[in-house]
Structure formats: structure tokens, C-alpha cells
Design a protein around this motif. Structure first.
Motif, PDB file in Angstrom:
ATOM      1  N   ALA A 121       6.013 -18.008  -6.186  1.00 41.35           N
ATOM      2  CA  ALA A 121       5.003 -18.561  -5.275  1.00 41.35           C
ATOM      3  C   ALA A 121       4.863 -17.707  -4.017  1.00 41.35           C
ATOM      4  CB  ALA A 121       5.352 -19.997  -4.906  1.00 41.35           C
ATOM      5  N   GLN A 122       5.995 -17.385  -3.372  1.00 44.99           N
ATOM      6  CA  GLN A 122       5.946 -16.579  -2.155  1.00 44.99           C
ATOM      7  C   GLN A 122       5.398 -15.197  -2.426  1.00 44.99           C
ATOM      8  OE1 GLN A 122       7.749 -13.684  -1.104  1.00 44.99           O
ATOM      9  NE2 GLN A 122       7.084 -13.758   1.039  1.00 44.99           N
ATOM     10  N   GLN A 123       5.798 -14.616  -3.531  1.00 42.45           N
ATOM     11  CA  GLN A 123       5.403 -13.242  -3.830  1.00 42.45           C
ATOM     12  C   GLN A 123       3.955 -13.146  -4.289  1.00 42.45           C
ATOM     13  OE1 GLN A 123       8.455 -12.103  -6.640  1.00 42.45           O
ATOM     14  NE2 GLN A 123       9.944 -11.660  -5.052  1.00 42.45           N
ATOM     15  N   TYR A 124       3.549 -14.041  -5.172  1.00 41.97           N
ATOM     16  CA  TYR A 124       2.198 -13.986  -5.732  1.00 41.97           C
ATOM     17  C   TYR A 124       1.151 -14.400  -4.703  1.00 41.97           C
ATOM     18  CZ  TYR A 124      -1.292 -14.434  -9.495  1.00 41.97           C
ATOM     19  OH  TYR A 124      -2.395 -14.294 -10.313  1.00 41.97           O
ATOM     20  N   ARG A 125       1.394 -15.533  -4.062  1.00 46.60           N
ATOM     21  CA  ARG A 125       0.452 -15.990  -3.046  1.00 46.60           C
ATOM     22  C   ARG A 125       0.498 -15.103  -1.806  1.00 46.60           C
ATOM     23  NH1 ARG A 125       1.691 -22.425  -3.784  1.00 46.60           N
ATOM     24  NH2 ARG A 125      -0.082 -22.922  -5.126  1.00 46.60           N
ATOM     25  N   GLY A 126       1.709 -14.670  -1.451  1.00 46.05           N
ATOM     26  CA  GLY A 126       1.849 -13.846  -0.252  1.00 46.05           C
ATOM     27  C   GLY A 126       1.105 -12.532  -0.359  1.00 46.05           C
ATOM     28  N   SER A 127       1.166 -11.886  -1.518  1.00 48.06           N
ATOM     29  CA  SER A 127       0.445 -10.627  -1.693  1.00 48.06           C
ATOM     30  C   SER A 127      -1.057 -10.846  -1.579  1.00 48.06           C
ATOM     31  CB  SER A 127       0.803  -9.992  -3.043  1.00 48.06           C
ATOM     32  OG  SER A 127       0.546 -10.873  -4.122  1.00 48.06           O
ATOM     33  N   TYR A 128      -1.538 -11.922  -2.161  1.00 48.91           N
ATOM     34  CA  TYR A 128      -2.965 -12.247  -2.108  1.00 48.91           C
ATOM     35  C   TYR A 128      -3.400 -12.542  -0.672  1.00 48.91           C
ATOM     36  CZ  TYR A 128      -7.360 -14.512  -3.553  1.00 48.91           C
ATOM     37  OH  TYR A 128      -8.682 -14.857  -3.733  1.00 48.91           O
ATOM     38  N   GLN A 129      -2.610 -13.349   0.022  1.00 48.30           N
ATOM     39  CA  GLN A 129      -2.966 -13.745   1.380  1.00 48.30           C
ATOM     40  C   GLN A 129      -2.906 -12.581   2.365  1.00 48.30           C
ATOM     41  OE1 GLN A 129      -0.211 -16.992   1.888  1.00 48.30           O
ATOM     42  NE2 GLN A 129      -1.510 -18.449   0.795  1.00 48.30           N
ATOM     43  N   SER A 130      -2.148 -11.539   2.015  1.00 56.87           N
ATOM     44  CA  SER A 130      -2.088 -10.364   2.890  1.00 56.87           C
ATOM     45  C   SER A 130      -3.314  -9.473   2.722  1.00 56.87           C
ATOM     46  CB  SER A 130      -0.823  -9.550   2.596  1.00 56.87           C
ATOM     47  OG  SER A 130      -0.959  -8.830   1.387  1.00 56.87           O
ATOM     48  N   GLY A 131      -4.126  -9.758   1.698  1.00 63.15           N
ATOM     49  CA  GLY A 131      -5.332  -8.970   1.453  1.00 63.15           C
ATOM     50  C   GLY A 131      -5.251  -8.054   0.258  1.00 63.15           C
ATOM     51  N   MET A 132      -4.149  -8.138  -0.493  1.00 60.41           N
ATOM     52  CA  MET A 132      -3.991  -7.278  -1.663  1.00 60.41           C
ATOM     53  C   MET A 132      -4.657  -7.883  -2.897  1.00 60.41           C
ATOM     54  SD  MET A 132       0.002  -6.123  -1.459  1.00 60.41           S
ATOM     55  CE  MET A 132       0.744  -5.595   0.086  1.00 60.41           C
ATOM     56  N   ILE A 133      -4.939  -7.018  -3.853  1.00 61.60           N
ATOM     57  CA  ILE A 133      -5.268  -7.445  -5.206  1.00 61.60           C
ATOM     58  C   ILE A 133      -3.939  -7.660  -5.917  1.00 61.60           C
ATOM     59  CG2 ILE A 133      -6.297  -6.695  -7.391  1.00 61.60           C
ATOM     60  CD1 ILE A 133      -8.326  -5.108  -5.779  1.00 61.60           C
ATOM     61  N   HIS A 134      -3.809  -8.775  -6.640  1.00 59.43           N
ATOM     62  CA  HIS A 134      -2.509  -9.058  -7.241  1.00 59.43           C
ATOM     63  C   HIS A 134      -2.637  -9.392  -8.726  1.00 59.43           C
ATOM     64  CE1 HIS A 134      -2.640 -13.740  -6.503  1.00 59.43           C
ATOM     65  NE2 HIS A 134      -3.696 -13.295  -7.143  1.00 59.43           N
ATOM     66  N   GLY A 135      -1.478  -9.349  -9.413  1.00 62.48           N
ATOM     67  CA  GLY A 135      -1.398  -9.711 -10.817  1.00 62.48           C
ATOM     68  C   GLY A 135       0.020 -10.156 -11.130  1.00 62.48           C
ATOM     69  N   ALA A 136       0.229 -10.665 -12.328  1.00 61.88           N
ATOM     70  CA  ALA A 136       1.548 -11.139 -12.755  1.00 61.88           C
ATOM     71  C   ALA A 136       1.971 -10.381 -14.007  1.00 61.88           C
ATOM     72  CB  ALA A 136       1.516 -12.640 -13.034  1.00 61.88           C
ATOM     73  N   TYR A 137       3.306 -10.301 -14.229  1.00 64.51           N
ATOM     74  CA  TYR A 137       3.776  -9.657 -15.453  1.00 64.51           C
ATOM     75  C   TYR A 137       4.853 -10.484 -16.135  1.00 64.51           C
ATOM     76  CZ  TYR A 137       8.081  -7.529 -13.347  1.00 64.51           C
ATOM     77  OH  TYR A 137       9.306  -7.297 -12.766  1.00 64.51           O
ATOM     78  N   HIS A 138       5.007 -10.214 -17.435  1.00 67.23           N
ATOM     79  CA  HIS A 138       5.971 -10.922 -18.282  1.00 67.23           C
ATOM     80  C   HIS A 138       6.975  -9.929 -18.839  1.00 67.23           C
ATOM     81  CE1 HIS A 138       7.536 -13.752 -21.297  1.00 67.23           C
ATOM     82  NE2 HIS A 138       7.418 -12.768 -22.183  1.00 67.23           N
ATOM     83  N   PHE A 139       8.279 -10.206 -18.673  1.00 69.35           N
ATOM     84  CA  PHE A 139       9.327  -9.371 -19.246  1.00 69.35           C
ATOM     85  C   PHE A 139       9.573  -9.852 -20.664  1.00 69.35           C
ATOM     86  CE2 PHE A 139      13.422  -7.576 -20.126  1.00 69.35           C
ATOM     87  CZ  PHE A 139      13.529  -6.440 -19.327  1.00 69.35           C
ATOM     88  N   ALA A 140       9.235  -8.998 -21.637  1.00 75.87           N
ATOM     89  CA  ALA A 140       9.271  -9.395 -23.039  1.00 75.87           C
ATOM     90  C   ALA A 140      10.687  -9.405 -23.609  1.00 75.87           C
ATOM     91  CB  ALA A 140       8.407  -8.444 -23.865  1.00 75.87           C
ATOM     92  N   LEU A 141      10.974 -10.401 -24.431  1.00 80.04           N
ATOM     93  CA  LEU A 141      12.211 -10.472 -25.212  1.00 80.04           C
ATOM     94  C   LEU A 141      11.814 -10.742 -26.658  1.00 80.04           C
ATOM     95  CD1 LEU A 141      14.478 -12.636 -22.842  1.00 80.04           C
ATOM     96  CD2 LEU A 141      14.508 -10.140 -23.118  1.00 80.04           C
ATOM     97  N   ARG A 166      -9.989 -10.524  -7.293  1.00 78.48           N
ATOM     98  CA  ARG A 166      -8.758  -9.971  -6.717  1.00 78.48           C
ATOM     99  C   ARG A 166      -7.529 -10.315  -7.558  1.00 78.48           C
ATOM    100  NH1 ARG A 166      -8.405 -11.955  -0.858  1.00 78.48           N
ATOM    101  NH2 ARG A 166      -6.313 -11.061  -1.101  1.00 78.48           N
ATOM    102  N   THR A 167      -7.758 -10.666  -8.818  1.00 72.45           N
ATOM    103  CA  THR A 167      -6.643 -10.949  -9.727  1.00 72.45           C
ATOM    104  C   THR A 167      -6.718 -10.011 -10.922  1.00 72.45           C
ATOM    105  OG1 THR A 167      -6.561 -13.273  -9.069  1.00 72.45           O
ATOM    106  CG2 THR A 167      -5.519 -12.694 -11.155  1.00 72.45           C
ATOM    107  N   LEU A 168      -5.672  -9.228 -11.112  1.00 72.10           N
ATOM    108  CA  LEU A 168      -5.596  -8.279 -12.215  1.00 72.10           C
ATOM    109  C   LEU A 168      -5.168  -8.979 -13.499  1.00 72.10           C
ATOM    110  CD1 LEU A 168      -3.777  -5.538 -10.146  1.00 72.10           C
ATOM    111  CD2 LEU A 168      -6.087  -5.318 -11.088  1.00 72.10           C
ATOM    112  N   PRO A 169      -5.519  -8.441 -14.652  1.00 75.57           N
ATOM    113  CA  PRO A 169      -5.052  -9.031 -15.905  1.00 75.57           C
ATOM    114  C   PRO A 169      -3.535  -8.970 -15.994  1.00 75.57           C
ATOM    115  CG  PRO A 169      -6.018  -6.867 -16.301  1.00 75.57           C
ATOM    116  CD  PRO A 169      -6.327  -7.225 -14.878  1.00 75.57           C
ATOM    117  N   GLY A 170      -2.944  -9.939 -16.673  1.00 72.42           N
ATOM    118  CA  GLY A 170      -1.503  -9.975 -16.820  1.00 72.42           C
ATOM    119  C   GLY A 170      -0.965  -8.734 -17.513  1.00 72.42           C
ATOM    120  N   ALA A 171       0.291  -8.379 -17.205  1.00 76.89           N
ATOM    121  CA  ALA A 171       0.924  -7.203 -17.787  1.00 76.89           C
ATOM    122  C   ALA A 171       2.107  -7.609 -18.661  1.00 76.89           C
ATOM    123  CB  ALA A 171       1.393  -6.245 -16.699  1.00 76.89           C
ATOM    124  N   LEU A 172       2.242  -6.934 -19.802  1.00 73.77           N
ATOM    125  CA  LEU A 172       3.349  -7.145 -20.729  1.00 73.77           C
ATOM    126  C   LEU A 172       4.349  -6.016 -20.542  1.00 73.77           C
ATOM    127  CD1 LEU A 172       4.726  -8.444 -23.215  1.00 73.77           C
ATOM    128  CD2 LEU A 172       3.198  -7.052 -24.646  1.00 73.77           C
TER     129      LEU A 172
END
Length: 286
Positions: A121-141, A166-172
Motif C-alpha cells: 500500500a505505501q509503496q504502490y500508492r506512494g509512488s503514484y501520489q509522488s507523480g510517478m507512473i507505477h505498476g505491480a509485479y509478481h514473483f513466480a513460483l 499512469r498504471t503500467l501493465p503487471g510484470a511477471l
């Protein structure tokens, strides 16, 4: 910031005769859920997910310049600076990173099907609120559960996509197994099928092609250097040195380059291969 995307409708599941409930009925993005393991995957709960971040196994297996942090020679003046973070970064000073020139960030959301980043929450929302374009990633197992089930878990725990510009596609994140066999006990064909299951499910859920993060060495070793994904899925490649080096089969160019694991403030530093306008195109999906 918008908390849910406005893309394709999510799939529905029957609950009772004549009754359907949409999986998209929850409007708030679940940012810090702990997840729940089923009886079948309880024994495969990752032992140290907080140590599994994007590239955490690359330096151990492939080496590189841990004293990096300098600008790569081949980045070009048009390349856009970015970072990737996970729970090991804890609370990130996004305002300082933004002032230093960082323009995009990827945040680890999930691993397997029973771990979510407690700092998401802090990292994802914080990056967006600072003015950055953001995205999320998944560590595969890939040896824990199917690609499709991990894609669904990712989407439901932070990896969804928003049509907000301002949201990038998810990364694998496909890299060396931190818990055992390098290729997770899978054949080349089996690994390609697992990745295909993930990216296809992610596409069905969000309308976007997932970014694939992988090293050329791992890709050759564990997929047989498959060329199946180069036309659809953007490539994010780690290589800690002055150039991006050779690419896996199928990709004519990379979209993101993770060029050091020891940058200032946040270790993992990246370059988008293009202008800020092109980065916004990747976020918008057209």
C-alpha cells in the motif's frame, strides 16, 4: 488515485441457481491482504518471500557489478529512469526519488498464491501520489501452482490494471528458483506452458499483455530460448553492466533494463527504453 481499473469485465462464477456474482463487485483495490493458502498448497508456502525481489537471484547466479549505480553508457538521453521495490525496501521515500529524476516504479505485489507484500500500500500508492507512473509485479513460483492461478491471485491482490494513464501493465518475474531446482523441476515445454497460462490468464483478466522480466541466461536454460512471447509481451531484462547485452529469442528490443542492483536510495534501478511519452503509451495500452 483510481483504485480499480475500468477495463474488461471480470469473469463471473455461479453461486446458486440463477444467481451470478461478479468477481469485479469489490471496488476497493485489496492492497495489503495476507492471502490464504488452501490445504493443497499449504506445504508450498514460500519460506522467505521477503528475500525474493526482482533480480534477487540474478546476481547470485550470473554475477554483475554490485558496486554499480552509475548511468549505463547505452541508456541514451531519451531513456526514462525507474526503480523496482519490494518489502525489503520497507517504507520508500518517494518524494526524494521523484526529485532525483525517477519517473516510474514497479512494486512487488505477490509471490505464489499465498503471499502479499505487507508494504504494498505505501509503496504502490506512494509512488503514484509522488507523480510517478507505477505498476505491480509478481514473483513466480512455477512449481507451487499453475500459471493461471498465480495470475488470478496477482490480479486480485494488487496486480490489476487501471485505465488511468499512469498504471503500467503487471510484470511477471521469471528468474532462478530461490528454493530449489533452477527451473522449478520443469522441462522447457512445461515452463513455456506455465508462462503461457499466466500471461493468457492475465490478458483475460485485465485486457493487457503482461511484461515479462527475465535474464537471457535463465530464459535459454529454462525455456530452451523460446521465441513464443516476443511479439506480445514487453521484455524487462536484468543485466548489471554498461550494456543490455544479448536478448532472449523472440524479442527484437527490450522495453525496460534493470541495469544495477545497488543504486542510490533504492538499489534496483531501471531504464525504460524510450521517451517519457512512449512510457505513457505503455501505460495507456495504445
Amino acid at each position: 488515485m483510481p483504485l480499480r481499473r475500468s477495463g474488461p469485465a471480470r469473469r463471473t462464477v455461479p453461486l446458486a441457481a440463477g444467481t451470478l456474482v461478479s468477481l469485479f463487485s469489490v471496488l476497493a483495490l485489496p492492497l495489503a491482504l495476507t492471502g490464504s493458502a488452501t490445504a493443497s498448497d499449504a506445504e508450498k508456502r514460500p519460506a522467505h518471500p521477503e528475500q525474493d525481489w526482482m533480480g534477487s537471484t540474478i546476481i547470485a547466479h550470473e554475477g554483475g557489478d554490485r558496486a554499480g549505480g552509475s548511468e549505463p553508457r547505452a541508456s541514451g538521453h531519451r531513456a526514462v529512469a525507474g526503480v523496482d521495490v519490494s518489502s525489503h525496501n520497507r517504507k520508500v521515500g518517494w518524494s526524494s526519488l521523484r526529485k532525483s529524476g525517477v519517473r516510474f516504479a514497479y512494486v512487488k505485489a505477490t509471490e505464489g498464491t499465498n503471499y502479499t507484500n505487507p508494504y504494498f500500500a505505501q509503496q504502490y500508492r506512494g509512488s503514484y501520489q509522488s507523480g510517478m507512473i507505477h505498476g505491480a509485479y509478481h514473483f513466480a513460483l512455477p512449481d507451487h501452482s499453475s500459471g493461471g492461478s498465480q495470475a488470478e491471485y496477482f490480479v486480485d491482490h494488487g496486480g490489476d490494471w487501471s485505465r488511468d494513464g499512469r498504471t503500467l501493465p503487471g510484470a511477471l518475474d521469471m528468474e532462478y528458483n530461490p528454493y530449489g531446482a533452477t527451473c522449478y523441476g520443469k522441462s522447457h515445454k512445461g515452463m513455456v506452458s506455465w508462462i503461457q497460462d499466466f500471461v493468457q490468464t492475465y490478458r483475460e483478466e485485465t485486457g493487457r499483455h503482461a511484461v515479462i522480466y527475465t535474464s537471457t541466461n535463465w530464459w535459454k536454460r529454462c525455456t530452451g530460448n523460446s521465441g513464443k512471447f516476443g511479439r506480445t509481451n514487453p521484455l524487462w531484462i536484468p543485466r548489471y553492466g554498461s550494456s543490455v547485452g544479448s536478448l532472449p529469442a523472440g524479442w527484437q528490443y527490450h522495453s525496460i533494463w534493470q541495469h544495477t542492483s545497488s543504486g542510490h536510495r533504492v538499489g534496483d534501478r531501471n531504464r525504460f527504453n524510450g521517451s517519457y511519452t512512449r512510457l505513457k503509451v505503455l501505460a495507456n495500452g495504445h
